[in-house]
Design a protein around this motif. Structure first.
Motif, PDB file in Angstrom:
ATOM      1  N   MET A   1       1.048  -1.220   0.238  1.00 47.87           N
ATOM      2  CA  MET A   1       0.040  -0.017  -0.026  1.00 47.87           C
ATOM      3  C   MET A   1       0.964   1.343   0.154  1.00 47.87           C
ATOM      4  N   SER A   2       0.774   2.110  -0.998  1.00 50.26           N
ATOM      5  CA  SER A   2       1.509   3.226  -0.742  1.00 50.26           C
ATOM      6  C   SER A   2       1.248   4.324   0.156  1.00 50.26           C
ATOM      7  N   LYS A   3       2.232   5.177   0.393  1.00 49.70           N
ATOM      8  CA  LYS A   3       2.092   5.978   1.654  1.00 49.70           C
ATOM      9  C   LYS A   3       0.817   7.051   1.459  1.00 49.70           C
ATOM     10  N   ILE A   4       0.542   7.315   0.279  1.00 50.47           N
ATOM     11  CA  ILE A   4      -0.628   8.299  -0.018  1.00 50.47           C
ATOM     12  C   ILE A   4      -1.841   7.524   0.341  1.00 50.47           C
ATOM     13  N   ILE A   5      -2.043   6.446  -0.164  1.00 52.56           N
ATOM     14  CA  ILE A   5      -3.340   5.852   0.078  1.00 52.56           C
ATOM     15  C   ILE A   5      -3.560   5.218   1.451  1.00 52.56           C
ATOM     16  N   LYS A   6      -2.339   5.008   2.068  1.00 57.60           N
ATOM     17  CA  LYS A   6      -2.445   4.587   3.499  1.00 57.60           C
ATOM     18  C   LYS A   6      -3.013   5.878   4.454  1.00 57.60           C
ATOM     19  N   GLN A   7      -2.287   6.897   4.068  1.00 53.34           N
ATOM     20  CA  GLN A   7      -2.739   8.258   4.624  1.00 53.34           C
ATOM     21  C   GLN A   7      -4.036   8.607   4.505  1.00 53.34           C
ATOM     22  N   MET A   8      -4.556   8.333   3.153  1.00 51.38           N
ATOM     23  CA  MET A   8      -6.160   8.656   3.038  1.00 51.38           C
ATOM     24  C   MET A   8      -6.893   7.821   4.005  1.00 51.38           C
ATOM     25  N   GLU A   9      -6.434   6.622   3.895  1.00 56.26           N
ATOM     26  CA  GLU A   9      -7.223   5.374   4.674  1.00 56.26           C
ATOM     27  C   GLU A   9      -7.169   6.017   6.220  1.00 56.26           C
ATOM     28  N   LEU A  10      -6.088   6.301   6.829  1.00 53.60           N
ATOM     29  CA  LEU A  10      -5.864   6.851   8.291  1.00 53.60           C
ATOM     30  C   LEU A  10      -6.861   7.940   8.281  1.00 53.60           C
ATOM     31  N   ASP A  11      -6.772   9.016   7.190  1.00 51.30           N
ATOM     32  CA  ASP A  11      -7.818  10.223   7.444  1.00 51.30           C
ATOM     33  C   ASP A  11      -9.195   9.729   7.618  1.00 51.30           C
ATOM     34  N   ALA A  12      -9.649   8.929   6.633  1.00 50.75           N
ATOM     35  CA  ALA A  12     -10.986   8.413   6.779  1.00 50.75           C
ATOM     36  C   ALA A  12     -11.407   7.943   7.851  1.00 50.75           C
ATOM     37  N   MET A  13     -10.487   7.112   8.337  1.00 48.49           N
ATOM     38  CA  MET A  13     -10.881   6.093   9.600  1.00 48.49           C
ATOM     39  C   MET A  13     -10.809   6.933  10.859  1.00 48.49           C
ATOM     40  N   LYS A  14      -9.999   8.039  10.904  1.00 49.37           N
ATOM     41  CA  LYS A  14     -10.065   9.097  12.010  1.00 49.37           C
ATOM     42  C   LYS A  14     -11.373   9.875  12.020  1.00 49.37           C
ATOM     43  N   LYS A  15     -11.816  10.413  10.698  1.00 45.10           N
ATOM     44  CA  LYS A  15     -13.307  10.778  10.844  1.00 45.10           C
ATOM     45  C   LYS A  15     -14.216  10.063  11.266  1.00 45.10           C
ATOM     46  N   THR A  16     -14.085   8.798  10.804  1.00 45.89           N
ATOM     47  CA  THR A  16     -15.286   7.865  11.046  1.00 45.89           C
ATOM     48  C   THR A  16     -15.185   7.862  12.567  1.00 45.89           C
ATOM     49  N   PHE A  17     -14.231   7.291  13.253  1.00 44.22           N
ATOM     50  CA  PHE A  17     -13.972   7.059  14.928  1.00 44.22           C
ATOM     51  C   PHE A  17     -13.753   8.287  15.540  1.00 44.22           C
ATOM     52  N   ASP A  18     -13.853   9.505  15.153  1.00 47.02           N
ATOM     53  CA  ASP A  18     -13.849  10.601  15.981  1.00 47.02           C
ATOM     54  C   ASP A  18     -15.000  10.857  16.896  1.00 47.02           C
ATOM     55  N   VAL A  20     -15.709   8.614  18.941  1.00 42.90           N
ATOM     56  CA  VAL A  20     -16.328   7.492  19.452  1.00 42.90           C
ATOM     57  C   VAL A  20     -15.633   6.903  20.654  1.00 42.90           C
ATOM     58  N   ARG A  21     -16.250   6.433  21.783  1.00 36.68           N
ATOM     59  CA  ARG A  21     -15.428   6.228  22.991  1.00 36.68           C
ATOM     60  C   ARG A  21     -15.915   4.958  23.472  1.00 36.68           C
ATOM     61  N   ASP A  22     -17.134   4.350  23.031  1.00 34.50           N
ATOM     62  CA  ASP A  22     -17.519   3.145  23.283  1.00 34.50           C
ATOM     63  C   ASP A  22     -17.837   2.230  22.238  1.00 34.50           C
ATOM     64  N   LEU A  23     -17.023   0.846  22.353  1.00 32.90           N
ATOM     65  CA  LEU A  23     -17.237   0.127  20.947  1.00 32.90           C
ATOM     66  C   LEU A  23     -17.094  -1.466  21.473  1.00 32.90           C
ATOM     67  N   ILE A  24     -17.379  -2.327  20.633  1.00 32.70           N
ATOM     68  CA  ILE A  24     -17.057  -3.740  20.700  1.00 32.70           C
ATOM     69  C   ILE A  24     -16.286  -4.292  19.716  1.00 32.70           C
ATOM     70  N   PHE A  62      -6.558   4.786  17.385  1.00 33.62           N
ATOM     71  CA  PHE A  62      -7.101   4.985  18.506  1.00 33.62           C
ATOM     72  C   PHE A  62      -6.209   5.243  19.589  1.00 33.62           C
ATOM     73  N   SER A  63      -4.844   5.144  19.255  1.00 35.35           N
ATOM     74  CA  SER A  63      -3.781   5.696  20.064  1.00 35.35           C
ATOM     75  C   SER A  63      -3.711   7.287  19.873  1.00 35.35           C
ATOM     76  N   ASP A  64      -3.929   7.569  18.829  1.00 33.59           N
ATOM     77  CA  ASP A  64      -4.076   9.144  18.370  1.00 33.59           C
ATOM     78  C   ASP A  64      -5.189   9.829  18.812  1.00 33.59           C
ATOM     79  N   LEU A  65      -6.324   8.949  19.087  1.00 36.12           N
ATOM     80  CA  LEU A  65      -7.487   9.398  19.719  1.00 36.12           C
ATOM     81  C   LEU A  65      -7.575   9.413  21.026  1.00 36.12           C
ATOM     82  N   GLY A  66      -6.359   9.077  21.653  1.00 32.66           N
ATOM     83  CA  GLY A  66      -6.144   9.031  23.223  1.00 32.66           C
ATOM     84  C   GLY A  66      -6.647   7.659  23.908  1.00 32.66           C
TER      85      GLY A  66
END
Length: 180
Positions: A1-18, A20-24, A62-66
């Motif tokens: 996976m290229s760095k650009i695609i990986k960064q895009m995926e990380l940004d999308a996941m950060k936006k999705t899980f921003d 969120v404090r409870d999960l299974i 999740f480590s970035d989100l604390g």
């Protein structure tokens, strides 16, 4: 996976899980497409979302989100979040896991950003129950104080009433001068 695609995926996941404090965390393997779609639609009606994640990316997000989540990252991981509370979410996932016991295995739970055993998440109070407990705890001292203030006054009033009723019941003595 290229760095650009990986960064895009990380940004999308950060936006999705921003936020969120409870999960299974669970492992879903072998569920056919029709059953998977039915499961997701049923959970979506209840405000619960599912997403399969890549473990290394999810740990970083999740480590970035604390949130410190160390366990449960073995094998495939599907995250469930949403609903009204971790208790309601856990109960829905438990029902789902019992129905599809061969395909869905619960790994762990996260409550308010902290990893907890799934059994403990099932026993946690729902949001409404927790609010009710807090309100009853806040009102209890005031209720006791009112009871202590009104208690002596009430007993004194009942004693006065009893004494006044006794005076009415005793007959007035006849005048001794009329008999002589």
């Amino acid at each position: 996976m290229s760095k650009i695609i990986k960064q895009m995926e990380l940004d999308a996941m950060k936006k999705t899980f921003d936020g969120v404090r409870d999960l299974i965390m669970m492992k879903v393997v072998g569920l056919n497409a029709i059953a998977d779609n039915q499961v997701r639609l049923g959970l979506r009606k209840k405000g619960i979302r599912l997403q399969m994640v890549k473990n290394s990316l999810a740990q970083r997000i999740f480590s970035d989100l604390g949130m410190k989540i160390d366990a449960g990252w073995e094998g495939s991981t599907t995250l469930a979040w949403g609903g009204t509370s971790i208790a309601a979410l856990s109960k829905e996932i438990e029902t789902l896991a019992k129905k599809h016991d061969k395909f869905i295995k619960v790994k762990s739970a996260v409550a308010d950003g902290q990893a907890v055993p799934f059994e403990l998440a099932l026993k946690m109070p729902t949001r409404e129950e927790a609010i009710g407990r807090v309100i009853s705890l806040a009102l209890a001292p005031a209720g006791r104080l009112v009871g202590q203030i009104l208690g002596p006054g009430g007993s004194l009033a009942s004693q006065i009433k009893t004494v006044s009723e006794k005076k009415e019941e005793t007959p007035a003595p006849e005048n001794a001068a009329t008999t002589a």
